[in-house]
Scaffold this active site. Structure first.
Site, PDB file in Angstrom:
ATOM      1  N   HIS A 234      51.439 -51.849  48.849  1.00 31.37           N
ATOM      2  CA  HIS A 234      51.492 -51.741  50.270  1.00 31.37           C
ATOM      3  C   HIS A 234      50.279 -50.997  50.758  1.00 31.37           C
ATOM      4  CE1 HIS A 234      53.518 -49.481  53.918  1.00 31.37           C
ATOM      5  NE2 HIS A 234      52.978 -50.642  54.210  1.00 31.37           N
ATOM      6  N   HIS A 399      60.490 -54.576  58.417  1.00 32.62           N
ATOM      7  CA  HIS A 399      59.144 -54.446  57.437  1.00 32.62           C
ATOM      8  C   HIS A 399      59.433 -53.013  56.577  1.00 32.62           C
ATOM      9  CE1 HIS A 399      57.923 -50.837  59.534  1.00 32.62           C
ATOM     10  NE2 HIS A 399      56.754 -50.548  58.888  1.00 32.62           N
ATOM     11  N   GLY A 400      60.571 -52.510  56.642  1.00 31.50           N
ATOM     12  CA  GLY A 400      60.738 -51.099  55.811  1.00 31.50           C
ATOM     13  C   GLY A 400      61.858 -50.474  56.091  1.00 31.50           C
TER      14      GLY A 400
END
Length: 476
Positions: A234, A399-400
């Protein structure tokens, strides 16, 4: 957030009606609990985005949405260039093309457990991480421009991988339309020695085990089984992307009045898509995307070397690479008609559903892999783009985990050394050059990624495929 200001359209969908300067409504995809926990600033930012010229359908917020610069993080909005649409540097963010790539290892949990400490040390020795980290690559002017034009394709041609990698990268590793001349000398200077580095903040390289499968067909298509060990990376475009954002936000704020744009917030600085400034920003931003894709490709090469040193013969083929801070020109159906739109995703992942023409053939039947990073020490996820997600949110998902508190507050509550020891006791090895950075990224400083993923799944944005549990984390 005050739920009284929203209209619930489904268990996981909330409408913010268009009022005042809003040209379209806002839509939040999340459970009641996640929406209620969101800062009131998120609602304000959604309303501001909904007032930008040329916006189409709605201003969307994903389940992990929280306050950001201009757009909320977790914000999605699309604009039509032929209808006076704009491009906003605040709608992309400073870490252009920050994203996640996941690699197979061919190893099982038992294989890695025997040499986990040696693997952690080998990765930490080879992966530059931390604030101001630099690598062994130094790019001159010509090579810098070639990298900004070529992205991961440039990296593969330079020996950092193979053509097989490119088939499993968004845009096949290179976004068209990048313009290195639109990138400032200062941005290029900042990136000159930063290729192949993780950086700091929430960036990481993590060794993970597939701890649970939720969709057997999608998992099989992705080559995943319970007990498999994978690697997730990431990171983004490092100093170059940050400088591009800084340069163009400043210029867009100054130019907005002459373009007839009244900004509800200076952080939403934007320019007409058809203007010279808008076109230059798109060229620079696309160069930033290519920088991030090249950076993750080089990090992949370094990770492969570390694994080979501990597990000779292991290859680490690429499962997928997808970004979550971009503006992409895409075709979407709106009110029954196909339109070419510029889709901003800030802290939101592209999540194309089954049958999309841009998917690798082996993934076409199940949808695009959607790679969701967890907070340090918690699970990450692999989802699959759902059928109908393009109509719901222009093919986007979370996304997270999304931050639940500031880095300053996290540092006040936790100590890095104690967190490293606590996670080691749970079998998770952390390697980082900064204990302060570890404290800033404490697991409880983030939302529950499981709740975020459940909301994305049940809202019809992306379906759960596999949960990934961390084993080793190289942390910036």
């Amino acid at each position: 957030m005050d739920l009284k200001q929203l209209q619930q359209r489904g268990e996981f969908e909330w409408l913010l009606p268009a009022t005042g300067r809003m040209r379209v409504p806002g839509v939040i995809f999340a459970s009641r609990e996640l929406v209620a926990a969101m800062d009131e600033k998120v609602r304000e930012q959604i309303a501001n985005v909904a007032g930008l010229p040329g916006i189409v359908s709605a201003a969307y917020a994903m389940p992990d949405a929280h306050w950001g610069y201009g757009f909320p993080i977790g914000g999605v909005a699309a604009f039509d260039a032929d209808d006076g649409g704009v491009v906003s540097a605040g709608g992309v963010g400073f870490d252009i093309s920050c994203g996640v790539r996941t690699l197979h290892t061919g190893l099982k949990l038992a294989d890695v457990e025997r040499d986990k400490r040696r693997l952690a040390d080998a990765l930490f020795a080879r992966i530059p991480a931390g604030v101001g980290s630099t690598g062994t690559i130094h790019l001159g002017a010509a090579e810098m421009n070639a990298m900004l034009k070529g992205g991961a394709r440039w990296a593969v041609a330079a020996g950092y991988g193979s053509d097989a990698d490119l088939a499993h990268i968004e845009e096949h590793g290179c976004v068209a339309g990048a313009d290195p001349a639109a990138v400032s000398d200062q941005a290029k200077k900042r990136q000159r020695d930063e290729m192949g580095t993780l950086g700091s903040g929430n960036h990481y390289l993590e060794v993970q085990v597939v701890s649970e499968i939720f969709d057997a067909a999608a998992a099989a298509a992705y080559g995943l089984a319970a007990g498999d060990v994978v690697v997730s990376i990431h990171c983004g475009s490092r100093g170059l992307g940050h400088q591009i954002g800084t340069d163009y936000l400043r210029e867009m704020v100054v130019a907005a009045p002459a373009a007839g744009i009244s900004l509800p917030d200076r952080e939403l600085a934007c320019a007409p898509l058809k203007s010279s400034l808008g076109k230059r920003y798109l060229g620079a931003m696309r160069a930033g995307i290519n920088c991030a894709l090249a950076n993750r490709q080089i990090l992949t090469h370094l990770a492969r070397g570390a694994f080979a040193a501990v597990f000779p013969g292991v290859k680490l083929p690429l499962l997928y690479d997808v970004s979550h801070n971009t503006c992409k020109e895409e075709s979407h159906r709106v009110d029954g008609n196909k339109r070419r739109l510029f889709v901003h995703r800030k802290g939101a992942t592209r999540a194309f559903g089954p049958g999309h023409v841009e998917l690798p053939p082996e993934y076409a039947k199940v949808g695009q892999p959607v790679l969701i990073g967890g907070s340090m020490g918690t699970a990450s996820w692999i989802l699959a783009g759902s059928a109908g997600t393009e109509e719901r949110a222009f093919g986007s998902a979370c996304h997270g985990a999304g931050r639940a508190m500031s880095r300053h507050e996290a540092m006040r509550r936790w100590q890095g050394r104690a967190l490293v020891d606590e996670l080691a006791a749970r079998g998770i090895l952390i390697r980082s050059p900064s204990l302060r950075g570890v404290a800033e990224e404490a697991p409880l400083a983030y939302k529950d990624v499981g709740a975020v993923v459940d909301s994305s799944d049940r809202a019809g944005l992306a379906g759960k495929v596999a949960r990934l549990t961390p084993l080793v984390c190289i942390k910036g």
